[in-house]
Design a protein around this motif. Structure first.
Motif, short mmCIF file in Angstrom:
data_model
loop_
_atom_site.label_atom_id
_atom_site.label_comp_id
_atom_site.label_asym_id
_atom_site.label_seq_id
_atom_site.Cartn_x
_atom_site.Cartn_y
_atom_site.Cartn_z
N LEU A 197 -23.43 29.95 59.54
CA LEU A 197 -24.10 28.99 60.39
C LEU A 197 -25.36 30.09 60.75
O LEU A 197 -25.34 30.90 61.42
CB LEU A 197 -23.26 28.88 61.58
CG LEU A 197 -23.75 27.99 62.78
CD1 LEU A 197 -23.90 26.52 62.14
CD2 LEU A 197 -22.90 27.78 64.02
N ASP A 198 -26.47 29.45 60.36
CA ASP A 198 -27.74 30.14 60.44
C ASP A 198 -28.94 29.29 60.62
O ASP A 198 -28.51 27.98 60.24
CB ASP A 198 -27.75 31.23 59.70
CG ASP A 198 -28.82 32.49 60.11
OD1 ASP A 198 -29.59 32.17 61.15
OD2 ASP A 198 -28.76 33.41 59.61
N ARG A 199 -30.10 29.75 60.89
CA ARG A 199 -31.33 28.88 60.72
C ARG A 199 -31.38 28.36 59.32
O ARG A 199 -31.47 29.08 58.36
CB ARG A 199 -32.47 29.51 61.44
CG ARG A 199 -32.25 30.11 62.68
CD ARG A 199 -33.53 30.69 63.25
NE ARG A 199 -33.51 31.11 64.47
CZ ARG A 199 -34.58 31.67 65.14
NH1 ARG A 199 -35.62 32.24 64.62
NH2 ARG A 199 -34.46 32.40 66.61
N PRO A 200 -32.02 27.30 59.00
CA PRO A 200 -32.10 26.61 57.57
C PRO A 200 -33.49 27.46 56.96
O PRO A 200 -34.41 27.76 57.97
CB PRO A 200 -32.46 25.37 57.67
CG PRO A 200 -32.91 25.13 59.32
CD PRO A 200 -32.19 26.07 59.95
N THR A 217 -30.92 23.79 74.49
CA THR A 217 -31.97 24.52 73.95
C THR A 217 -31.93 24.48 72.78
O THR A 217 -33.07 24.87 71.77
CB THR A 217 -31.54 25.95 74.38
OG1 THR A 217 -30.57 26.31 73.96
CG2 THR A 217 -31.80 26.04 75.89
N LYS A 218 -30.68 24.30 71.76
CA LYS A 218 -30.79 24.06 70.37
C LYS A 218 -29.65 23.28 69.84
O LYS A 218 -28.59 22.94 70.67
CB LYS A 218 -30.78 25.61 69.60
CG LYS A 218 -29.62 26.11 70.07
CD LYS A 218 -29.74 27.48 69.41
CE LYS A 218 -28.35 28.49 69.32
NZ LYS A 218 -28.80 29.86 68.88
N GLU A 219 -29.57 23.08 68.70
CA GLU A 219 -28.50 22.24 67.85
C GLU A 219 -27.90 23.20 66.95
O GLU A 219 -28.30 23.96 66.28
CB GLU A 219 -28.84 21.00 67.41
CG GLU A 219 -28.94 19.77 68.44
CD GLU A 219 -29.11 18.46 67.63
OE1 GLU A 219 -29.53 18.61 66.61
OE2 GLU A 219 -28.68 17.34 68.21
N LEU A 220 -26.32 23.01 67.00
CA LEU A 220 -25.40 23.80 65.92
C LEU A 220 -25.04 22.75 65.15
O LEU A 220 -24.10 21.97 65.73
CB LEU A 220 -24.53 24.72 66.66
CG LEU A 220 -25.21 25.81 67.42
CD1 LEU A 220 -24.01 26.59 68.00
CD2 LEU A 220 -26.33 26.79 66.72
N ILE A 221 -25.25 22.44 63.95
CA ILE A 221 -24.92 21.52 63.08
C ILE A 221 -23.98 21.83 61.82
O ILE A 221 -24.41 22.77 61.10
CB ILE A 221 -26.17 20.55 62.68
CG1 ILE A 221 -26.63 20.09 63.72
CG2 ILE A 221 -25.62 19.40 61.87
CD1 ILE A 221 -27.83 19.12 63.37
N ALA A 261 -14.29 26.53 63.54
CA ALA A 261 -14.42 27.92 63.48
C ALA A 261 -15.96 28.62 63.58
O ALA A 261 -16.44 29.44 63.90
CB ALA A 261 -13.52 28.54 62.29
N LEU A 262 -16.88 27.60 62.57
CA LEU A 262 -18.00 27.85 62.24
C LEU A 262 -18.84 27.71 63.71
O LEU A 262 -19.83 28.41 64.06
CB LEU A 262 -18.57 26.92 61.31
CG LEU A 262 -18.21 27.30 59.88
CD1 LEU A 262 -18.87 26.25 59.04
CD2 LEU A 262 -18.70 28.51 59.31
N LEU A 263 -18.23 26.60 64.58
CA LEU A 263 -19.25 26.16 65.75
C LEU A 263 -18.69 27.08 66.85
O LEU A 263 -19.04 26.76 68.20
CB LEU A 263 -18.99 24.89 65.97
CG LEU A 263 -19.89 23.99 64.93
CD1 LEU A 263 -19.10 22.56 65.01
CD2 LEU A 263 -21.08 24.18 65.06
#
Length: 525
Positions: A109-112, A26-30, A155-157
């Motif tokens: 870690l959030d949306r740009p 559904t989405k990407e975490l980068i 840790a962020l992911l």
């Protein structure tokens, strides 16, 4: 534990992770993980325009372009920007040599956001002053900034589930041997612990992609997949793999023709789809469709075609239907019925009922077949067509719209033509045919047998008699003729309708509409 660094940081994607287990996330975490060591700031000449540019600047430009694309095309994706080999530190784990870049009113870690992109575009000029560059892996020291960076990225992911989000770490560096200045046991120990940290991240569903910086530019070629065949790695690009998986160039593709006799009734697994041409979609398709339709009707053939996509391929049969008209108008339109054909394992053999050795398997007699055929002939619908029946749900919808538009107090009554014809089924010929069929199956004394079974169970007989007497008393409280004339039977509950039916020894099965129809038929309305 022996770990192969090429297995963790190779250009080819891990076959087990992508070639076999492709998923729709559904989405990407980068997490963008950028090396900030002094080597990244050495100017190199770009062969295209002969400009001196640093690898660090190239990495920043790449990230900036990626953020601009994400904010437009993938607004739900979340990113974090992390530098390692830095003088300053900024991370939740308080680890040396790692700086997580961010702007106010935004999580790590959030949306740009537009503010993130704007401030990140100007970070290069102030980087040395505010963050700084340093070698984080130094001989004689136990500090390992690469290890710390992988720990911070992992840790962020932690946010989100690996089943719904694609978690990635994009590592930008021009250093192919970060432990080159360290010798002996210290180097092997640092290599082992760093690779183990990367391995732990991968086991949590985090993919680590190395983006090496050499020629003065980022390597733009897309990652390749591979399949091992006879001890050799056969490489595929994602585009080639997509072509391999593609069964057809379109959603509907003609394969050939077969006689209509090859199509059996049991091949129809689910309701068919009706097809007709439209020049609004494809110019000139009507002429081709008509020519194909006429030929199929004339030759008695159906078309075998592929329908669907690569993830759900389906064979279908296209059966041409001629137009049927009457003086009052069109009854059946011309077109094609698309029948969804089964696969071989969708058709299962008939399972015979295995009786006990003491029981005799009942066999149908010729007399019973004859009586059953007579019943079917009596109740057969002549010249049946679905167009003869109005959609009751749609008719009720139109009736509600009419009542609202005309401000009517009462809802117009809608006749449901799909309900059983109680009055028609009560005709003498049908009743006689059903009675003869019952006698041929159960014998002439089947009514006496039923009464005998009730006599053997006095409790059931008493309950049934008491229920009938109660229904008779309750039914006497209603003016059934007046309710039928004024159309207020529909306002009664199912329990109230059953009072009348039980009082008059009528069936009480079926939905509310069937009960009302049965009462009206008994009243002669």
């Amino acid at each position: 534990m022996d770990l192969d660094p090429e297995d963790l940081f190779r250009d080819d994607d891990d076959a087990d992770n992508e070639f076999y287990l492709e998923r729709d996330y559904t989405k990407e975490l980068i997490v963008y993980l950028v090396d900030a060591s002094p080597k990244m700031f050495i100017p190199v000449t770009n062969s295209e325009d002969q400009k001196d540019e640093t690898h660090f600047c190239i990495a920043l430009n790449c990230i900036s372009q990626s953020l601009k694309t994400l904010i437009i095309n993938s607004s739900y994706d979340e990113v974090a920007i992390c530098f390692f080999n830095t003088k300053q530190k900024k991370n939740l784990q308080d680890l040396n040599g790692v700086f997580v870049y961010n702007v106010v009113e935004r999580e790590y870690l959030d949306r740009p956001t537009a503010r993130l992109i704007k401030e990140f575009d100007s970070i290069e000029g102030n980087f040395m002053k505010e963050i700084g560059s340093a070698y984080g892996i130094i001989s004689g020291s136990r500090e390992n900034s690469l290890y710390n960076a992988l720990w911070v990225a992992q840790a962020l992911l932690r946010k989100g589930s690996a089943k719904t989000a694609n978690k990635r770490v994009l590592l930008f560096t021009n250093e192919d041997d970060p432990f080159g200045n360290i010798k002996g046991v210290a180097k092997s120990d640092m290599v082992r612990t760093t690779l183990q940290r990367a391995k732990d991240a991968q086991e949590l569903g985090i993919s680590i992609e190395l983006l090496p910086l050499y020629t003065g530019a980022l390597f733009h070629e897309s990652p390749k997949l591979f399949q091992t065949y006879k001890n050799e790695n056969v490489k595929f690009t994602k585009e080639e793999l997509s072509e391999v998986k593609k069964v057809s160039t379109g959603q509907l593709r003609l394969l050939g023709f077969k006689p209509l006799s090859c199509l059996k009734d049991f091949h129809n697994l689910r309701p068919s789809t009706f097809l007709f041409p439209s020049d609004e979609e494809i110019l000139g398709c009507t002429c081709s469709f008509i020519a194909l339709h006429r030929s199929m009707v004339r030759l008695g053939r159906f078309a075998l075609a592929f329908f669907g996509i690569s993830t759900h391929p389906q064979l279908v049969a296209l059966i041409a239907q001629e137009e049927i008209t009457t003086p009052s108008g069109q009854v059946e339109p011309p077109g094609m019925h698309m029948i969804y054909l089964p696969y071989s394992d969708d058709i299962r053999p008939i399972e015979e009922v295995q009786m006990d050795a003491d029981n005799v398997v009942p066999n149908v007699t010729d007399e019973q077949i004859k009586k059953a055929t007579a019943v079917l002939k009596r109740i057969d619908l002549k010249d049946f067509s679905v167009c003869q029946f109005a959609n009751p749900a749609l008719q009720r919808h139109y009736a509600i719209l009419q009542a609202l538009a005309l401000d009517e107090d009462e809802m117009p009554e809608v006749k449901d033509e799909t309900l059983p014809d109680e009055q028609g089924m009560a005709r003498e010929r049908i009743v006689n045919a059903l009675e003869e069929f019952k006698v041929s199956v159960y014998g002439e004394n089947y009514l006496e047998d039923e009464a005998l079974s009730l006599s053997k169970n006095p409790d059931a007989a008493k309950k049934r008699k008491a229920a009938a007497e109660n229904a008779g008393k309750e039914s006497a409280n209603y003016e059934w003729g007046e309710l039928a004339d004024t159309g207020k039977l529909k306002d009664l509950t199912v329990v109230e309708l059953k009072y009348y039916l039980m009082a008059h020894n009528l069936p009480v099965t079926g939905k509310k509409e069937a009960l009302i129809s049965r009462i009206l038929a008994h009243l002669g309305k």
